[in-house]
Structure formats: C-alpha cells, structure tokens
Design a protein around this motif. Structure first.
Motif, mmCIF file in Angstrom:
data_model
loop_
_atom_site.group_PDB
_atom_site.id
_atom_site.type_symbol
_atom_site.label_atom_id
_atom_site.label_comp_id
_atom_site.label_asym_id
_atom_site.label_seq_id
_atom_site.Cartn_x
_atom_site.Cartn_y
_atom_site.Cartn_z
ATOM 1 N N GLY A 64 -19.583 -40.180 0.125
ATOM 2 C CA GLY A 64 -18.951 -41.481 -0.027
ATOM 3 C C GLY A 64 -17.450 -41.454 -0.232
ATOM 4 N N GLU A 65 -16.840 -40.295 -0.170
ATOM 5 C CA GLU A 65 -15.382 -40.188 -0.358
ATOM 6 C C GLU A 65 -14.684 -40.405 0.996
ATOM 7 O OE1 GLU A 65 -14.129 -39.938 -3.303
ATOM 8 O OE2 GLU A 65 -15.995 -39.490 -4.360
ATOM 9 N N PRO A 66 -13.454 -40.918 0.986
ATOM 10 C CA PRO A 66 -12.793 -41.256 2.259
ATOM 11 C C PRO A 66 -12.286 -40.033 3.046
ATOM 12 C CG PRO A 66 -11.327 -41.697 0.425
ATOM 13 C CD PRO A 66 -12.651 -41.306 -0.175
ATOM 14 N N ILE A 67 -12.563 -40.092 4.331
ATOM 15 C CA ILE A 67 -12.002 -39.134 5.291
ATOM 16 C C ILE A 67 -11.388 -39.967 6.402
ATOM 17 C CG2 ILE A 67 -12.480 -37.324 6.993
ATOM 18 C CD1 ILE A 67 -14.811 -36.418 5.183
ATOM 19 N N GLU A 68 -10.096 -39.798 6.629
ATOM 20 C CA GLU A 68 -9.388 -40.593 7.630
ATOM 21 C C GLU A 68 -9.134 -39.756 8.878
ATOM 22 O OE1 GLU A 68 -6.893 -43.063 4.241
ATOM 23 O OE2 GLU A 68 -5.832 -41.689 5.559
ATOM 24 N N LEU A 69 -9.269 -40.402 10.010
ATOM 25 C CA LEU A 69 -9.031 -39.731 11.280
ATOM 26 C C LEU A 69 -8.056 -40.546 12.112
ATOM 27 C CD1 LEU A 69 -9.718 -37.537 13.365
ATOM 28 C CD2 LEU A 69 -11.613 -38.974 14.097
ATOM 29 N N ASN A 70 -7.005 -39.906 12.563
ATOM 30 C CA ASN A 70 -6.042 -40.494 13.495
ATOM 31 C C ASN A 70 -5.917 -39.548 14.668
ATOM 32 O OD1 ASN A 70 -4.852 -42.913 12.249
ATOM 33 N ND2 ASN A 70 -4.292 -41.462 10.644
ATOM 34 N N TYR A 85 -8.719 -37.106 0.214
ATOM 35 C CA TYR A 85 -8.045 -37.299 -1.077
ATOM 36 C C TYR A 85 -8.683 -36.419 -2.145
ATOM 37 C CZ TYR A 85 -5.927 -41.256 1.266
ATOM 38 O OH TYR A 85 -5.217 -42.034 2.151
ATOM 39 N N GLY A 86 -9.281 -35.330 -1.714
ATOM 40 C CA GLY A 86 -9.959 -34.432 -2.636
ATOM 41 C C GLY A 86 -9.066 -33.300 -3.117
ATOM 42 N N GLU A 87 -9.710 -32.212 -3.459
ATOM 43 C CA GLU A 87 -8.992 -31.047 -3.968
ATOM 44 C C GLU A 87 -8.149 -30.421 -2.852
ATOM 45 O OE1 GLU A 87 -10.225 -26.744 -5.797
ATOM 46 O OE2 GLU A 87 -11.420 -28.483 -6.346
ATOM 47 N N SER A 88 -6.900 -30.149 -3.163
ATOM 48 C CA SER A 88 -5.971 -29.580 -2.185
ATOM 49 C C SER A 88 -6.115 -28.077 -2.093
ATOM 50 C CB SER A 88 -4.524 -29.882 -2.594
ATOM 51 O OG SER A 88 -4.305 -31.249 -2.699
ATOM 52 N N LYS A 134 0.472 -32.088 1.982
ATOM 53 C CA LYS A 134 -0.064 -32.686 0.759
ATOM 54 C C LYS A 134 0.981 -33.681 0.265
ATOM 55 C CE LYS A 134 -0.251 -28.511 -0.802
ATOM 56 N NZ LYS A 134 -0.321 -27.345 -1.694
ATOM 57 N N ALA A 135 0.578 -34.944 0.117
ATOM 58 C CA ALA A 135 1.524 -35.958 -0.368
ATOM 59 C C ALA A 135 0.758 -37.103 -0.996
ATOM 60 C CB ALA A 135 2.390 -36.475 0.776
ATOM 61 N N GLY A 136 1.122 -37.475 -2.223
ATOM 62 C CA GLY A 136 0.516 -38.621 -2.883
ATOM 63 C C GLY A 136 -0.992 -38.524 -3.052
ATOM 64 N N GLY A 137 -1.497 -37.328 -3.285
ATOM 65 C CA GLY A 137 -2.935 -37.127 -3.449
ATOM 66 C C GLY A 137 -3.697 -37.052 -2.140
ATOM 67 N N LYS A 138 -2.990 -37.097 -1.039
ATOM 68 C CA LYS A 138 -3.614 -37.077 0.292
ATOM 69 C C LYS A 138 -3.347 -35.719 0.951
ATOM 70 C CE LYS A 138 -3.538 -39.818 4.553
ATOM 71 N NZ LYS A 138 -2.959 -41.033 5.163
ATOM 72 N N ASN A 139 -4.403 -35.122 1.468
ATOM 73 C CA ASN A 139 -4.306 -33.841 2.176
ATOM 74 C C ASN A 139 -4.538 -34.107 3.654
ATOM 75 O OD1 ASN A 139 -4.400 -32.470 -0.436
ATOM 76 N ND2 ASN A 139 -6.558 -33.068 -0.400
ATOM 77 N N THR A 140 -3.607 -33.689 4.485
ATOM 78 C CA THR A 140 -3.724 -33.973 5.916
ATOM 79 C C THR A 140 -3.560 -32.699 6.733
ATOM 80 O OG1 THR A 140 -2.742 -36.156 5.561
ATOM 81 C CG2 THR A 140 -2.837 -35.354 7.833
ATOM 82 N N PHE A 141 -4.560 -32.456 7.583
ATOM 83 C CA PHE A 141 -4.453 -31.393 8.584
ATOM 84 C C PHE A 141 -4.030 -32.054 9.887
ATOM 85 C CE2 PHE A 141 -7.441 -29.546 5.594
ATOM 86 C CZ PHE A 141 -6.938 -28.268 5.454
ATOM 87 N N LYS A 142 -3.019 -31.487 10.535
ATOM 88 C CA LYS A 142 -2.562 -31.993 11.827
ATOM 89 C C LYS A 142 -2.770 -30.918 12.876
ATOM 90 C CE LYS A 142 1.017 -35.292 10.570
ATOM 91 N NZ LYS A 142 2.429 -35.659 10.757
#
Length: 149
Positions: A64-70, A85-88, A134-142
């Motif tokens: 139930g935790e958010p995973i965003e995809l762009n 927005y989980g553990e970095s 990692k920024a503002g609690g958000k972890n993003t792989f590009k």
C-alpha cells in the motif's frame, strides 16, 4: 534545444504483484511511442527489477505504499523514473550495487546460487545510464535508453 514528448505518469501501491501491473501499463505506452519490442523487453526487465526493489527493500515488503512511475522521450532518449518514499540506499550501497560483477550460477558451487545483487548489474548492462536521487524523502531511480526515433 531539448524536447520532451509522449509522457506517461501513474502512481501505484506497493505489493507483491505491483511490478506486473506496472509492466502491463507501461508496455502499451512504449508500443504507442514506437519502441521496438526487443528494447521494450529489455527495459521491462529493468523496470520490474527496480519496482520489486522498491517493494522489497525501500518498503520492507509493506503493501500500500506509493510507487511513482514516469516515462517520456527526451531528445531521442527514453527516460524512466521509478520513485518511492521508503528507506533510501546510501551512496556507497548504490555504487557497490551498480559496479558489481555478475557471477554465473555454478551447480557445483552453492555460493554462486544467491540471486540478490544481480538486479542492478542487469539494469546497468541493459540501459545507457542509471542515476539515483534522494530528495525530500523521495528516492528516484532514473533509467536512460537511447531510441532510434
């Protein structure tokens, strides 16, 4: 001048099955923008790996935790962003993961049977570039993959 076209954006809830849902949605988008099926198959493998990592490692298997995809095309390059927005990961963990060596499983050597740690190596080999922010609690792989368009 940079141009961005054909944009896909959707948020999912972490679960055991979320990577399959993400892959089904994004494949339709990638076919619509004209990517070749062999490229789609490669990128799909990378996407599934990173979405599963978000569920397993960032959220410790919590559902139930958010995973965003762009995903979008920018200057003839496919860009895919997978965020949680989980553990970095630490910078050291990320560097170690992407610079690892793929060890072929040997039926005679049980130490080579472990599957953990192979995902990032596969992602690096199938893409043109992989970044982690990692920024503002958000972890993003590009992920970046050149297209022929």
């Amino acid at each position: 001048m940079e141009t961005t076209k054909c944009h896909f954006n959707k948020q999912y809830k972490s679960s055991l099955d979320v990577s399959r849902d993400v892959a089904e949605d994004i494949k339709a988008f990638w076919l619509d923008v004209g990517l070749k099926e062999d490229v789609i198959d490669q990128i799909e493998l990378c996407l599934v790996e990173l979405v599963n990592n978000a569920y397993e490692h960032a959220y410790q298997l919590n559902e139930g935790e958010p995973i965003e995809l762009n995903s979008y095309i920018k200057n003839n390059e496919l860009v895919i962003e997978i965020a949680d927005y989980g553990e970095s990961m630490t910078d050291e963990e990320f560097e170690k993961a992407v610079k690892g060596t793929f060890i072929e499983p040997d039926p005679e050597d049980p130490e080579t049977w472990m599957t953990s740690g192979r995902g990032f190596i596969i992602v690096v080999q199938l893409t043109d570039n992989l970044e982690y922010e990692k920024a503002g609690g958000k972890n993003t792989f590009k992920l970046y993959k050149k297209t022929e368009a």
